[in-house]
Design an enzyme around this catalytic site. Structure first.
Site, PDB file in Angstrom:
ATOM      1  CG  HIS A   1      -2.045  -1.002   1.130  1.00  0.00           C
ATOM      2  ND1 HIS A   1      -3.183  -0.785   0.404  1.00  0.00           N
ATOM      3  CD2 HIS A   1      -2.169  -2.248   1.655  1.00  0.00           C
ATOM      4  CE1 HIS A   1      -3.982  -1.857   0.507  1.00  0.00           C
ATOM      5  NE2 HIS A   1      -3.390  -2.758   1.248  1.00  0.00           N
TER       6      HIS A   1
ATOM      7  CG  ASP B   1      -3.257  -3.933   5.084  1.00  0.00           C
ATOM      8  OD1 ASP B   1      -2.315  -3.116   5.190  1.00  0.00           O
ATOM      9  OD2 ASP B   1      -4.316  -3.654   4.504  1.00  0.00           O
ATOM     10  CD  GLU B   2      -5.691  -5.763   1.419  1.00  0.00           C
ATOM     11  OE1 GLU B   2      -6.780  -6.305   1.187  1.00  0.00           O
ATOM     12  OE2 GLU B   2      -5.483  -4.550   1.164  1.00  0.00           O
ATOM     13  CB  VAL B   3       2.598  -8.146   1.736  1.00  0.00           C
ATOM     14  CG1 VAL B   3       3.868  -8.326   0.913  1.00  0.00           C
ATOM     15  CG2 VAL B   3       2.775  -7.062   2.790  1.00  0.00           C
TER      16      VAL B   3
END
Lengths: 694, 694
Positions: A244, A307-309
């Site tokens: 992100h 988060d969300e790698v």
């Protein structure tokens, strides 16, 4: 004194004369007394114990809000109507678990609010204000005795200023709303692929290149922190890393795991840009950056996201792969854990406690980080068992458009958490509602947060047994009015937005439609049409509340339908059936309304089916074979439309980026979907009418 | 190009396809072209001619307001959608008669706004924004060619901050509203018996003792002046002298004509405190005071009030009487003229032109003062004949609760002014609407001014022949929405105020009643109950608009009633008839609603009479003898109530202070009057239905 009405049964014991309160969150204990304390123009607050400027300004705000509530100009008399009494100063920086308890005693002679700390007085003032009502004698607070304290120490709201920047005034009025429902933490999501939203003194290119000019200056952020402090609210920043982070790389491509070029992303979903965790310069950069931010945000906690790698950049970078091999790091998750250990050292050196989303949970990390669960309550319980403190956001995502009752039913201590030992259970600090802002502009932010937020705030504050949804919905309506008085715009802003959509058209017909529809739920909007960060959010789906109270009440009424109620239901259905004809000219004249044609027609047909079903019922006739079955099937297709061909590539891109298989993605993108991203929510009621004939 | 539709006939030529505009004020000339200019997210303003910061900020405000209007985030493209072009700088201090003309050419390719001065561009930008509409293709401005300039150079609004202090934010949003309808002067009434509202550096006791803490600091006032300047609006202060000065005397009793003691007055009407015009120290004081104010307000004009001098203090003061005798001054009016001559010298020395209310008109005063007519249009014409410049406020008193059409029909150049020679006529500079704030709190200010103000603004700006009331009312509705978008609260604030009155009661029933009533007209509220400066203005009379459009449309509909229209009228009447029963629980539960019982019952009975009349009409039966006469008589008494005995002394005090004879006053105070200070405005429609049977 009348007997205590245990709050647990407040919704059940609906006997006519039982005094009811409208308070939200409900206090831990409440006893009504005899009489009332009149609120008039002579209202005066006195501080009798420990005193500080924050109490003075809180008292002044109370008077100002009382004036707005009553329309009475207040010119304080000599006698105090309300006395504030606390023992000592709060901590200079509000701490997690700092005492927020208070007692409030109101008699016809006066009100006395007491608390160990100013913080408790701030909470109690909100209770006092919520107690004000108009009766046949005028404005008053009922005689009451309240002892109150929060169930959880961590009661937060996350506002995502990364996807859509939220101006200062918007944050301020939302802080006022938070205070009104006794929340104590504002979590600001300040950076994401679509924007870097705060001035960095250490690295100005971050905000200069990464924000499209929309960021908070440090001075503004200090103003927000001070504004929140005045209201007993902590502010923690989140800088999401290592994913992100596209917006960081415009000014600092040297941080990235791939050469770029980068841009401020215009689409939603997860992007591939990742910080390179294998180079020392990155940590030197982060040390200076975090040092700068640590002085700006006095709170003890610092959120590093995590988060969300999506590891594509790491996998494709030879140097990174060599680093993994050399250091015996197994995979991307382990590499992220290495990154987090380094981050932890930096954050700790700057005097903060590190927290991150549940992906950061890894056996290699010490126990003094805080786990923020968003993927499920399980990870919260798991973290607590392993010795980590944690907070829950799963179940409290306001952007998913779920009803208040669904959020209300989620408890940080339920599920696997219920089986924790007392010591483990103590590690669960509370929760945070999250408003991710992909589909939220500043104009509609309030309408997305409030008043469902009040139900979640009650979950965080009130005793665990406060679970009656009927009572919650009744008080939510009062809370909603009250919150609007606190300066929020979720009610006042609704009509002007509808007026804009109606253009020169018939507002009443559009309002009728708007009252029974809800936005698509969960993540269904992401593929519904091409959405970019500057796509106007000015359609009906953006205006209507997440939850239709008209539909909820209709569906309930139909479930309990007896013959006496039929004429009322008939006339409601007839109005809906006839609404499409009334709305047609608007649909033709307004570009913003045109897309509503299938929805409006759908409502009309649904209502017609409901009326037909009532005809059979009242005539005592059986419908033709398969009529019910066919009608139920028809119901499921009303207002569905295939995605137009030009939107297919966008849909495919979004889904494949999120690792859906191509075949699955193709199927999803080809499937018909609700027109105008709206659900007609009287459908359950119509189904009930049809099934009654089976 | 299509043929010009002369505005004069715009209301008359209602043939279906004639393009209509919603502009208010209507421009001097307008021609529709073919096509439309789309307004989308790439909208960009370019300044091509003379440039100054004021133009840049005006352009930025336009974009911001376009975003609010459309809900579209604007990220300027490379090509200019709208170009602004003017020739040279405006004057550093805006002058009366400074060129405000502009031309606006819009084609599908772009818009071009030209004006000699930035001032004209500011006016044209407002026109551009009013032209934006939503059609089937999206937001757009129609292709149009406009040449426009004001009819009068002086187009003002007076806000009385003396009776009720109006906070900064309230003034600002009203300045925005003024700019939106092309007004160019804000007249601030800053001192009166009930308050001295501005910080005096020269004599701080003025605001410290005379304001109850409610005053503008000089810094705030500079902010207001700058804010107005940005929007092309002048600000002139009024310090009313020698009467209306009680609040001055708390800090400076030495100025008064009687020893006092004085207080900040809490009642309305004219009080007896007068400045003593016979002592030199008074002029020394005024010289310093006016010097201080003259630097704060850069405008060339300075208003010294001069109205409503009740000479009791002068008559009873032996020294003053001796002064008169010694100097051969005939009476109080002549003494006031002496005072004004001295004031004029002071005001002139400080570089200002003096203006005052029409009482200051006196043969002894030179011709360079400006006469502000409030007592009638006659004095304006008389002043112009005598060589004085003048402006008209008679006919434009917004606090008298007259309909927009009544204000619209008043023209500064009509009546005796129509007979003036061209040279004399030029002395009439324009007009000012006035909002005296005895019954106006900041909360309801917007609702009192807007949108009737837009009709008056049109009278001041548009060609004299723009007089069609139907066209005005149609455009007033559009203007009202537009003004709300400019930040005013006259629409958004209405419902929350009703919600407050309804308390826990039925809002719909209260709304139905609210829609057909209007506040008492003219000065009738002054004796209706005891009013003090801190009396809460939170009753229905304070919430409802000055003019009921529901009643206006109903009365018109009934006048033109044909058989096809009868069912609609019947169902409306039935709803009104039945509303009282629906409202009853609210009347019982809410102290703010209780007083409405006779009004609600009155509406119900009126509607029942109307239904009865329709029965006779439809059955073709003649009603019994005298039925019509008795019903008409009954109509006149519905909802009338005698003043309660405890209010009699207040009524008597008010009337006798205003020099009514005691007998007359007693009669007035004993007469029945409309309950809750409300008029049920469907009465003319019911009368029409009844008379049709005669």
């Amino acid at each position: 004194m009348k007997p205590i009405v245990p709050l647990l049964f407040a919704g059940v014991l609906a006997f006519a004369q039982a005094p009811q309160h409208d308070l939200m969150p409900a206090p831990a204990s409440l006893t009504f007394g005899e009489g009332r304390l009149a609120i008039d123009g002579g209202f005066r607050v006195a501080v009798t114990g420990y005193d500080e400027p924050r109490l003075r300004s809180a008292a002044a705000r109370l008077v100002e809000r009382l004036q707005r509530r009553t329309g009475i100009p207040m010119r304080p008399g000599s006698a105090a109507t309300l006395t504030l009494e606390c023992q000592r100063a709060s901590l200079p920086v509000q701490a997690v678990g700092e005492d927020e308890s208070y007692t409030l005693e109101v008699t016809s002679a006066g009100a006395r609010l007491r608390a160990p700390l100013p913080l408790g007085l701030l909470r109690g003032l909100e209770t006092f204000l919520q107690l004000v009502r108009l009766d046949a004698q005028g404005f008053a607070v009922p005689a009451v005795s309240i002892r109150d304290q929060p169930r959880f120490a961590w009661r937060g709201l996350l506002i995502d200023a990364g996807r859509h920047f939220m101006p200062l005034a918007v944050l301020k009025r939302n802080i006022d709303g938070m205070a009104a429902v006794k929340l104590n933490l504002l979590h600001l999501h300040l950076s994401d692929d679509q924007g870097f939203r705060i001035e960095s003194k250490a690295f100005p290119k971050l905000h200069q290149f990464g924000s499209n000019g929309q960021f908070y200056t440090q001075e503004q952020m200090r103003e927000i922190v001070a504004y929140a402090r005045e209201r007993g609210i902590r502010v923690i920043p989140e800088f999401d890393m290592p994913g992100h982070t596209s917006s960081w790389f415009l000014g600092h491509p040297e941080l990235a795991s791939a050469p770029g070029p980068y841009r401020v992303e215009r689409t939603w979903g997860v992007h591939y840009g990742l910080i390179d965790p294998t180079r020392e310069e990155v940590y030197q950069f982060l040390d200076r950056f975090i040092g700068d931010m640590a002085q700006l945000f006095p709170d003890a906690y610092f959120h590093i996201g995590g988060d969300e790698v999506l590891p594509r950049q790491w996998n494709e970078n030879a140097a990174i792969q060599a680093f993994l091999q050399k250091n015996g790091i197994r995979d991307a998750h382990a590499l992220q854990a290495c990154f987090n250990r380094r981050l932890l050292a930096i954050v700790t050196r700057h005097g903060k406690r590190m927290m991150g989303w549940d992906e950061i949970l890894h056996p290699d990390l010490p126990k003094d980080i805080v786990i923020h669960s968003w993927r499920g309550a399980k990870s919260l319980a798991a973290a607590a068992r392993q010795g980590y403190q944690g907070i829950l956001s799963w179940g409290y995502y306001l952007d998913l458009m779920r009803p208040a009752s669904a959020h209300y039913a989620v408890d940080p201590m339920s599920g696997e958490a219920a089986a924790l030992s007392p010591e483990e259970a103590k590690r669960i600090l509370g929760g945070e509602a999250c408003l991710w802002s992909e589909y939220v502009s500043p104009e509609i932010l309030d309408g997305r947060i409030w008043p469902r937020m009040a139900a979640i705030a009650e979950r965080f504050w009130s005793p665990a047994a406060t679970t009656d949804a009927d009572s919650m919905y009744r008080r939510l309506e009062a809370a909603s009015r009250h919150l609007e008085l606190s300066g929020l715009t979720h009610r006042s802003n609704y009509r002007p937005i509808l007026e804009r959509i109606a253009g020169p058209g018939n507002l009443a017909a559009l309002e009728t439609l708007a009252q029974v529809v809800e936005p698509l739920k969960e993540y269904a909007r992401s593929t519904a049409r091409p959405y970019y960060s500057d796509t106007p959010l000015n359609h009906l789906v953006d205006a209507v509340p997440p939850e239709s109270s008209t539909a909820r009440l209709f569906n309930r009424r139909v479930e309990r339908l007896n013959p006496a109620g039929i004429p009322g239901v008939r006339s409601t259905l007839a109005r809906w059936r006839d609404n499409h004809a009334r709305l047609l000219p608007t649909l033709e004249r307004s570009a913003l309304a045109a897309e509503l044609a299938p929805v409006s027609e759908g409502l009309s047909k649904m209502a017609a089916l409901g009326l037909e079903a009532l005809d059979y019922r009242e005539q005592g006739k059986r419908p033709p074979a398969d009529w019910v079955k066919n009608s139920l099937a028809l119901l499921d297709t009303l207002s569905l439309r295939p995605l137009p061909p030009e939107s297919q590539p966008f849909c495919m891109e979004i889904l494949t980026r999120h690792n859906r298989g191509e075949q699955q993605a193709r199927k999803t993108c080809a499937a018909p979907r609700p027109a105008a991203e709206l659900l007609i929510q009287i459908k359950p009621g119509i189904q009930t009418l049809l099934r009654a004939l089976e």
